[in-house]
Scaffold this active site. Structure first.
Site, PDB file in Angstrom:
ATOM      1  N   GLN A 104       0.861  -1.187   0.000  1.00 39.73           N
ATOM      2  CA  GLN A 104       0.000   0.000   0.000  1.00 39.73           C
ATOM      3  C   GLN A 104       0.897   1.235   0.000  1.00 39.73           C
ATOM      4  O   GLN A 104       0.883   2.043   0.910  1.00 39.73           O
ATOM      5  CB  GLN A 104      -0.930  -0.035   1.205  1.00 39.73           C
ATOM      6  CG  GLN A 104      -1.876  -1.229   1.168  1.00 39.73           C
ATOM      7  CD  GLN A 104      -2.897  -1.168   2.283  1.00 39.73           C
ATOM      8  OE1 GLN A 104      -3.622  -0.187   2.403  1.00 39.73           O
ATOM      9  NE2 GLN A 104      -2.958  -2.205   3.102  1.00 39.73           N
TER      10      GLN A 104
ATOM     11  N   HIS B 259       8.321  -4.506  -1.134  1.00 40.76           N
ATOM     12  CA  HIS B 259       7.508  -4.552  -2.343  1.00 40.76           C
ATOM     13  C   HIS B 259       7.943  -3.457  -3.322  1.00 40.76           C
ATOM     14  O   HIS B 259       8.014  -3.690  -4.527  1.00 40.76           O
ATOM     15  CB  HIS B 259       6.032  -4.384  -1.980  1.00 40.76           C
ATOM     16  CG  HIS B 259       5.153  -4.271  -3.182  1.00 40.76           C
ATOM     17  ND1 HIS B 259       5.006  -5.316  -4.058  1.00 40.76           N
ATOM     18  CD2 HIS B 259       4.446  -3.245  -3.692  1.00 40.76           C
ATOM     19  CE1 HIS B 259       4.203  -4.931  -5.041  1.00 40.76           C
ATOM     20  NE2 HIS B 259       3.867  -3.682  -4.841  1.00 40.76           N
TER      21      HIS B 259
ATOM     22  N   LYS C 273       0.111  -7.475 -15.868  1.00 43.34           N
ATOM     23  CA  LYS C 273      -1.007  -7.969 -15.051  1.00 43.34           C
ATOM     24  C   LYS C 273      -1.914  -6.795 -14.706  1.00 43.34           C
ATOM     25  O   LYS C 273      -1.438  -5.746 -14.279  1.00 43.34           O
ATOM     26  CB  LYS C 273      -0.457  -8.596 -13.762  1.00 43.34           C
ATOM     27  CG  LYS C 273      -1.509  -9.077 -12.791  1.00 43.34           C
ATOM     28  CD  LYS C 273      -0.882  -9.739 -11.565  1.00 43.34           C
ATOM     29  CE  LYS C 273      -0.475  -8.740 -10.514  1.00 43.34           C
ATOM     30  NZ  LYS C 273       0.004  -9.343  -9.262  1.00 43.34           N
TER      31      LYS C 273
ATOM     32  N   THR D  70      -1.253 -14.812  -8.384  1.00 42.84           N
ATOM     33  CA  THR D  70      -0.380 -14.161  -9.378  1.00 42.84           C
ATOM     34  C   THR D  70       0.507 -15.200 -10.060  1.00 42.84           C
ATOM     35  O   THR D  70       0.598 -15.265 -11.295  1.00 42.84           O
ATOM     36  CB  THR D  70       0.515 -13.098  -8.676  1.00 42.84           C
ATOM     37  OG1 THR D  70      -0.345 -12.135  -8.085  1.00 42.84           O
ATOM     38  CG2 THR D  70       1.486 -12.453  -9.633  1.00 42.84           C
TER      39      THR D  70
END
Ligand code: R5P
Length: 302
Positions: A96, A129, A190, A226
């Protein structure tokens, strides 16, 4: 003077390995949960003047582990240490890292502020991330690539490998891994459904994977969605075999079954997050991360 290593409850086996690698033992901490789940912390060591490392993976249940870290940090600070260093083998909330839709919270920044608010002097973490969240911290952050633990294994099959990034966001990580090992790179585009958590709308391969061993590199596996979708696509495009290599395995229930029954040939992860025995599966291979963490910490010990 000296160093002291403390661990929260999220990954004590890893913390013990790190301590042993540094020829130290884990310090004593009392961590109690009241009946209403509230947490109480008491440090049972003399921390005065010491460099205190607190090792805690912010894995599922994320908020419980985060709160333990914060309360441990505060308890240590009150004992007047020289420095307090948070060692987060897995840093959650890192996905996030921006406001995806109007009305959302910038959670990665809030968590960074929360960690700093109790007086940590430094943070060590593996495979974020997105490196942009480093900018949310005022304190220095040592960011280590967890993917490096897979390099020796990749080296053995190097001639036939193509590195795959499972989405555009992961491109920088995959690019770095491919460049370090001098390997070709292909990309998967994606698209996620932002209104439904974990739902993928579409995927497309850009690059040549035919007759290759495709190694999909990612930061974290949660549902496995994923990687499983990527594996189907890569096999359709002619990949000879598909290996998933992700630093963190924050598996939710059912992820193991989905991954094991998928076209993936192997799933490589590290032990930054404890994987309970009942979540192990035959295609899973767990690589150790303690030497990476211990090396980074050793440089900080005076
Ligand atoms: C997403 O951008 C992350 O890098 C991972 O690819 C994702 O969080 C993995 O989640 P899941 O296993 O649920 O697809």
């Amino acid at each position: 003077m000296g160093a002291l290593i403390l661990s929260g409850t999220s990954n004590q086996p890893l913390a013990a390995q790190v301590a042993s690698e540094l020829s130290l033992t884990l310090g004593k901490v009392e961590i109690i949960r009241f009946a209403d789940s509230e947490c109480r912390i008491r440090i049972e060591e003399d921390v005065e003047g010491k460099d205190v490392f607190i090792i805690q993976s912010l894995s599922n249940p994320v908020d419980e582990h985060l709160m333990e870290l914060i309360l441990m940090g505060d308890a240590v600070r009150r004992g007047e240490p020289r420095k307090i260093i948070a060692v987060l083998p897995y840093h959650s909330y890192a996905r996030q890292d921006r406001i995806h839709r109007p009305g959302e919270c910038l959670s990665a920044q809030v968590v960074a502020h929360l960690i700093e608010s109790v007086g940590f002097d430094k943070l060590v973490t593996l495979e974020l991330h997105n490196e942009t969240i480093l900018g949310f911290f005022q304190i220095p952050v040592v960011h280590i690539s967890g993917l490096s633990v897979f390099q020796q294994e990749v080296e053995k099959i190097k001639d036939e490998v193509v590195v795959i990034t499972p989405d555009a966001g992961a491109l920088k990580r995959a690019q770095k891994f491919a460049e370090t090992m001098d390997l070709p790179l292909a990309l998967i585009e994606k698209k996620r459904d932002l209104d439904h958590a974990h739902k993928i709308i579409s995927m497309r391969v850009v690059g040549d994977v035919k007759d290759k061993t495709a190694i999909i590199v990612d930061d974290v596996i949660v549902t496995g969605g994923t990687l499983v979708n990527a594996a189907y696509l890569l096999k359709q495009k002619g990949a000879k075999s598909v290996i998933a290599a992700a630093t963190h395995a924050d598996f939710v229930g059912g992820a193991g079954k989905i991954l094991n029954e998928s076209p993936l040939d192997q799933v490589w992860v590290t032990d930054t997050i404890t994987i309970p025995k009942e979540m192990h599966f035959s295609k899973l291979r767990i690589f150790s991360s303690y030497t990476l963490l211990a090396l980074a910490m050793k440089k900080m010990i005076k």
